[in-house]
Design a protein around this motif. Structure first.
Motif, PDB file in Angstrom:
ATOM      1  N   LEU A 168       0.849   9.515  -5.793  1.00  0.00           N
ATOM      2  CA  LEU A 168       1.240  10.896  -5.546  1.00  0.00           C
ATOM      3  C   LEU A 168       2.125  11.423  -6.665  1.00  0.00           C
ATOM      4  O   LEU A 168       1.953  12.553  -7.145  1.00  0.00           O
ATOM      5  CB  LEU A 168       1.967  10.983  -4.201  1.00  0.00           C
ATOM      6  CG  LEU A 168       2.258  12.369  -3.645  1.00  0.00           C
ATOM      7  CD1 LEU A 168       0.993  13.211  -3.564  1.00  0.00           C
ATOM      8  CD2 LEU A 168       2.906  12.266  -2.267  1.00  0.00           C
ATOM      9  N   PHE A 169       3.068  10.622  -7.136  1.00  0.00           N
ATOM     10  CA  PHE A 169       3.942  11.049  -8.233  1.00  0.00           C
ATOM     11  C   PHE A 169       3.158  11.218  -9.534  1.00  0.00           C
ATOM     12  O   PHE A 169       3.441  12.122 -10.323  1.00  0.00           O
ATOM     13  CB  PHE A 169       5.074  10.041  -8.429  1.00  0.00           C
ATOM     14  CG  PHE A 169       6.269  10.305  -7.568  1.00  0.00           C
ATOM     15  CD1 PHE A 169       7.152  11.329  -7.872  1.00  0.00           C
ATOM     16  CD2 PHE A 169       6.520   9.542  -6.446  1.00  0.00           C
ATOM     17  CE1 PHE A 169       8.258  11.586  -7.077  1.00  0.00           C
ATOM     18  CE2 PHE A 169       7.624   9.783  -5.641  1.00  0.00           C
ATOM     19  CZ  PHE A 169       8.491  10.809  -5.951  1.00  0.00           C
ATOM     20  N   VAL A 170       2.175  10.359  -9.773  1.00  0.00           N
ATOM     21  CA  VAL A 170       1.371  10.484 -10.987  1.00  0.00           C
ATOM     22  C   VAL A 170       0.497  11.732 -10.920  1.00  0.00           C
ATOM     23  O   VAL A 170       0.409  12.498 -11.892  1.00  0.00           O
ATOM     24  CB  VAL A 170       0.508   9.220 -11.190  1.00  0.00           C
ATOM     25  CG1 VAL A 170      -0.519   9.447 -12.302  1.00  0.00           C
ATOM     26  CG2 VAL A 170       1.382   8.026 -11.540  1.00  0.00           C
ATOM     27  N   ILE A 214       0.815  -1.212   0.000  1.00  0.00           N
ATOM     28  CA  ILE A 214       0.000   0.000   0.000  1.00  0.00           C
ATOM     29  C   ILE A 214       0.849   1.262   0.000  1.00  0.00           C
ATOM     30  O   ILE A 214       0.523   2.244  -0.659  1.00  0.00           O
ATOM     31  CB  ILE A 214      -0.974   0.001   1.199  1.00  0.00           C
ATOM     32  CG1 ILE A 214      -2.030   1.090   1.038  1.00  0.00           C
ATOM     33  CG2 ILE A 214      -0.244   0.168   2.523  1.00  0.00           C
ATOM     34  CD1 ILE A 214      -2.944   0.874  -0.117  1.00  0.00           C
ATOM     35  N   ASP A 215       1.995   1.258   0.726  1.00  0.00           N
ATOM     36  CA  ASP A 215       2.841   2.439   0.744  1.00  0.00           C
ATOM     37  C   ASP A 215       3.400   2.740  -0.637  1.00  0.00           C
ATOM     38  O   ASP A 215       3.416   3.888  -1.086  1.00  0.00           O
ATOM     39  CB  ASP A 215       3.990   2.250   1.733  1.00  0.00           C
ATOM     40  CG  ASP A 215       3.514   2.343   3.182  1.00  0.00           C
ATOM     41  OD1 ASP A 215       2.333   2.671   3.389  1.00  0.00           O
ATOM     42  OD2 ASP A 215       4.320   2.092   4.083  1.00  0.00           O
ATOM     43  N   ASP A 216       3.873   1.705  -1.331  1.00  0.00           N
ATOM     44  CA  ASP A 216       4.388   1.900  -2.687  1.00  0.00           C
ATOM     45  C   ASP A 216       3.300   2.417  -3.615  1.00  0.00           C
ATOM     46  O   ASP A 216       3.539   3.284  -4.455  1.00  0.00           O
ATOM     47  CB  ASP A 216       4.943   0.584  -3.238  1.00  0.00           C
ATOM     48  CG  ASP A 216       6.257   0.200  -2.561  1.00  0.00           C
ATOM     49  OD1 ASP A 216       6.871   1.081  -1.944  1.00  0.00           O
ATOM     50  OD2 ASP A 216       6.645  -0.970  -2.651  1.00  0.00           O
ATOM     51  N   ASP A 217       2.089   1.890  -3.464  1.00  0.00           N
ATOM     52  CA  ASP A 217       0.988   2.323  -4.316  1.00  0.00           C
ATOM     53  C   ASP A 217       0.659   3.791  -4.084  1.00  0.00           C
ATOM     54  O   ASP A 217       0.420   4.555  -5.032  1.00  0.00           O
ATOM     55  CB  ASP A 217      -0.260   1.469  -4.052  1.00  0.00           C
ATOM     56  CG  ASP A 217      -0.112   0.052  -4.569  1.00  0.00           C
ATOM     57  OD1 ASP A 217       0.779  -0.177  -5.415  1.00  0.00           O
ATOM     58  OD2 ASP A 217      -0.877  -0.824  -4.132  1.00  0.00           O
ATOM     59  N   LEU A 231       6.607   7.756   3.383  1.00  0.00           N
ATOM     60  CA  LEU A 231       6.877   6.999   2.159  1.00  0.00           C
ATOM     61  C   LEU A 231       8.275   7.259   1.610  1.00  0.00           C
ATOM     62  O   LEU A 231       8.827   6.422   0.890  1.00  0.00           O
ATOM     63  CB  LEU A 231       5.824   7.361   1.096  1.00  0.00           C
ATOM     64  CG  LEU A 231       4.359   7.098   1.464  1.00  0.00           C
ATOM     65  CD1 LEU A 231       3.451   7.566   0.342  1.00  0.00           C
ATOM     66  CD2 LEU A 231       4.128   5.631   1.764  1.00  0.00           C
ATOM     67  N   ALA A 232       8.843   8.432   1.913  1.00  0.00           N
ATOM     68  CA  ALA A 232      10.178   8.785   1.396  1.00  0.00           C
ATOM     69  C   ALA A 232      11.041   9.281   2.551  1.00  0.00           C
ATOM     70  O   ALA A 232      11.407  10.463   2.613  1.00  0.00           O
ATOM     71  CB  ALA A 232      10.055   9.849   0.313  1.00  0.00           C
ATOM     72  N   ARG A 269      -1.381  16.804   6.108  1.00  0.00           N
ATOM     73  CA  ARG A 269      -1.659  15.358   6.143  1.00  0.00           C
ATOM     74  C   ARG A 269      -0.926  14.642   5.015  1.00  0.00           C
ATOM     75  O   ARG A 269      -0.291  13.602   5.226  1.00  0.00           O
ATOM     76  CB  ARG A 269      -3.167  15.115   6.022  1.00  0.00           C
ATOM     77  CG  ARG A 269      -3.560  13.652   6.143  1.00  0.00           C
ATOM     78  CD  ARG A 269      -5.062  13.481   6.004  1.00  0.00           C
ATOM     79  NE  ARG A 269      -5.517  13.659   4.638  1.00  0.00           N
ATOM     80  CZ  ARG A 269      -5.463  12.710   3.701  1.00  0.00           C
ATOM     81  NH1 ARG A 269      -4.952  11.523   3.980  1.00  0.00           N
ATOM     82  NH2 ARG A 269      -5.904  12.941   2.487  1.00  0.00           N
ATOM     83  N   LEU A 270      -0.981  15.210   3.809  1.00  0.00           N
ATOM     84  CA  LEU A 270      -0.300  14.593   2.675  1.00  0.00           C
ATOM     85  C   LEU A 270       1.214  14.657   2.844  1.00  0.00           C
ATOM     86  O   LEU A 270       1.932  13.726   2.477  1.00  0.00           O
ATOM     87  CB  LEU A 270      -0.717  15.302   1.379  1.00  0.00           C
ATOM     88  CG  LEU A 270      -2.180  15.113   0.963  1.00  0.00           C
ATOM     89  CD1 LEU A 270      -2.514  16.011  -0.229  1.00  0.00           C
ATOM     90  CD2 LEU A 270      -2.481  13.667   0.633  1.00  0.00           C
ATOM     91  N   GLY A 271       1.711  15.759   3.425  1.00  0.00           N
ATOM     92  CA  GLY A 271       3.141  15.878   3.660  1.00  0.00           C
ATOM     93  C   GLY A 271       3.640  14.841   4.656  1.00  0.00           C
ATOM     94  O   GLY A 271       4.698  14.230   4.471  1.00  0.00           O
ATOM     95  N   ARG A 272       2.888  14.637   5.724  1.00  0.00           N
ATOM     96  CA  ARG A 272       3.271  13.617   6.709  1.00  0.00           C
ATOM     97  C   ARG A 272       3.285  12.229   6.064  1.00  0.00           C
ATOM     98  O   ARG A 272       4.172  11.415   6.350  1.00  0.00           O
ATOM     99  CB  ARG A 272       2.295  13.635   7.881  1.00  0.00           C
ATOM    100  CG  ARG A 272       2.419  14.849   8.788  1.00  0.00           C
ATOM    101  CD  ARG A 272       1.253  14.918   9.750  1.00  0.00           C
ATOM    102  NE  ARG A 272       1.333  16.057  10.653  1.00  0.00           N
ATOM    103  CZ  ARG A 272       0.293  16.514  11.349  1.00  0.00           C
ATOM    104  NH1 ARG A 272      -0.895  15.927  11.237  1.00  0.00           N
ATOM    105  NH2 ARG A 272       0.431  17.549  12.166  1.00  0.00           N
ATOM    106  N   MET A 273       2.297  11.979   5.208  1.00  0.00           N
ATOM    107  CA  MET A 273       2.241  10.686   4.520  1.00  0.00           C
ATOM    108  C   MET A 273       3.460  10.524   3.619  1.00  0.00           C
ATOM    109  O   MET A 273       4.105   9.470   3.607  1.00  0.00           O
ATOM    110  CB  MET A 273       0.963  10.596   3.685  1.00  0.00           C
ATOM    111  CG  MET A 273       0.790   9.283   2.946  1.00  0.00           C
ATOM    112  SD  MET A 273      -0.725   9.294   1.954  1.00  0.00           S
ATOM    113  CE  MET A 273      -0.228  10.335   0.585  1.00  0.00           C
TER     114      MET A 273
END
Length: 417
Positions: free
Chosen positions: A118-120, A110-113, A230-231, A222-226
């Motif tokens: 996000l990149f797409v 799920i993390d990779d997905d 992930l990175a 929230r998105l930044g924390r996620m």
């Protein structure tokens, strides 16, 4: 809205990005993945009022969406393609989605997905406006109406941007993957720029009747924390999160009882959220411990100087000037130059700051930037040049499209009398 519908709405806001990301890995198309995820939501709206909410609602929605994806792929006969890698992935999905129990326990990808999604959504092939809309839609779970209200544009405009973005990605056959090393820096910069833009629009709204839109700050954070999870080895990700955490800590103190703006040096610092400040300082420490620090980390360091000062008088303005010097070397931004002029005025005197601000008046980028006359007006007022200050505040009021900010500038102009 009844309790079941409210619960479904809450589950969808939390789980939708994961579901779309999981399905997008199967079908390789973001627009189709969102449609299939929406179909799962419709199924939940139909079934849960009769059957009750499942123990693991996110897994339930994911399973339904994956089954729909598999049915769709079968209809299109994608399983017959001789693309070996795709065939292996699809066969694996068929096996893992065969039973509900198995699907509920599948979280390893799920993390990779989510990172791929996000990149797409922030792909450089899209316009900045399209990236913002698509990111808030797919990863934020916001409706087109919520995005439209946040940015004061029509719902039809938002819908068009999202539809065009999906079409552009599909026509360009953008792969659903984290970019390779040589592309990652550019693409990560695009992702961070989108989150930064979303946060800034919430922190200081460009137009409208509200000084701030805190919901956008919360969504960007929230998105930044996620993304930081992930990175974890990317310094600038932690730098941006640190900046947003510290800036968000001031939200309660940035407006008065009637919504009027309160500027930084006049804020009641007891109203700052010191839990967020602590999180921001921790993120900054993490960023500073990694290689390739950049502008977000430097901006976070500047914000940290303010956060550590319990009163405005305790602010280390000399250190802030030095940090702006470093930031200016990286960005060559006239807006950074303007912010540095303010810091210099506090460190070395208002006349020194005004001289720097005056030198920016012919800059093309700042020609219609309302904060330039605002800064000049403030410095002129502190130097006792009221008539000139009043003219600058009036010019700032004419340039801003935010009504709260306009009212503040006019109030300051009137006070110059």
């Amino acid at each position: 809205m009844n309790d079941i519908q409210r619960a479904i709405d809450a589950v969808w806001r939390i789980e939708s990005a994961k579901i779309i990301a999981t399905v997008a890995r199967m079908v390789r198309e973001v627009g189709l993945a969102e449609e299939l995820a929406q179909d799962a939501l419709v199924a939940a709206l139909e079934r849960w009022p009769q059957t009750g909410i499942p123990t693991k609602p996110g897994a339930w929605l994911t399973t339904v969406a994956k089954h729909s994806a598999i049915d769709h792929l079968r209809r299109r006969k994608l399983l017959e393609r001789k693309h070996e890698e795709l065939g292996r992935e699809l066969e694996a999905e068929l096996e893992t989605a065969a039973s509900f129990a198995d699907a509920m326990n599948q979280d390893e990808d799920i993390d990779d997905d989510l990172l791929r999604l996000l990149f797409v959504a922030c792909h450089p092939i899209l316009s900045p406006e399209a990236r913002v809309a698509l990111t808030l839609r797919l990863l934020g779970g916001l409706t087109t109406d919520e995005i439209a209200r946040a940015f004061l544009i029509s719902e039809a405009t938002v819908a068009q941007r999202i539809v065009r973005a999906k079409r552009t990605l599909a026509e360009a056959k953008v792969p659903f993957e984290v970019p390779r090393a040589e592309e990652r820096t550019e693409r990560l910069a695009s992702v961070l720029a989108v989150l930064y833009l979303i946060f800034n629009e919430g922190y200081a709204a460009t137009a409208g009747e509200s000084w701030m839109r805190p919901s956008l700050c919360e969504e960007a954070l929230r998105l930044g924390r996620m993304l930081a999870e992930l990175a974890p080895q990317e310094a600038e990700v932690h730098g941006l999160v640190a900046l947003m955490e510290i800036q968000a800590s001031r939200l309660r103190a940035r407006s008065g009882p009637d919504g009027e703006p309160i500027l930084l040096l006049e804020q009641d610092r007891s109203r700052w959220d010191y839990l967020l400040i602590g999180r921001g300082l921790s993120a900054l420490k993490r960023a500073e411990g990694l290689a390739d620090q950049g502008s977000y980390t430097l901006q976070a360091a500047i914000a940290a100087c303010h956060a550590r000062a319990r009163t405005a008088q305790e602010t280390d303005w000399k250190l802030i000037v030095g940090l702006y010097d470093a930031l200016l070397r990286q960005t060559q931004s006239p807006i950074v130059e303007l912010n540095r002029a303010v810091a210099v005025s506090m460190a070395d005197g208002h006349a020194a700051g005004l001289a720097l601000a005056d030198a920016l008046t012919e800059n093309e980028i700042l020609r219609n930037y309302h904060l330039l006359p605002c800064v000049r007006g403030d410095l002129l007022l502190k130097l006792g040049r009221q008539a000139e200050a009043r003219a600058e505040f009036e010019r700032a009021a004419a340039l801003t499209r935010n009504l709260r900010e306009q009212a503040l500038m006019l109030k300051r102009a009137k006070a110059c009398s």
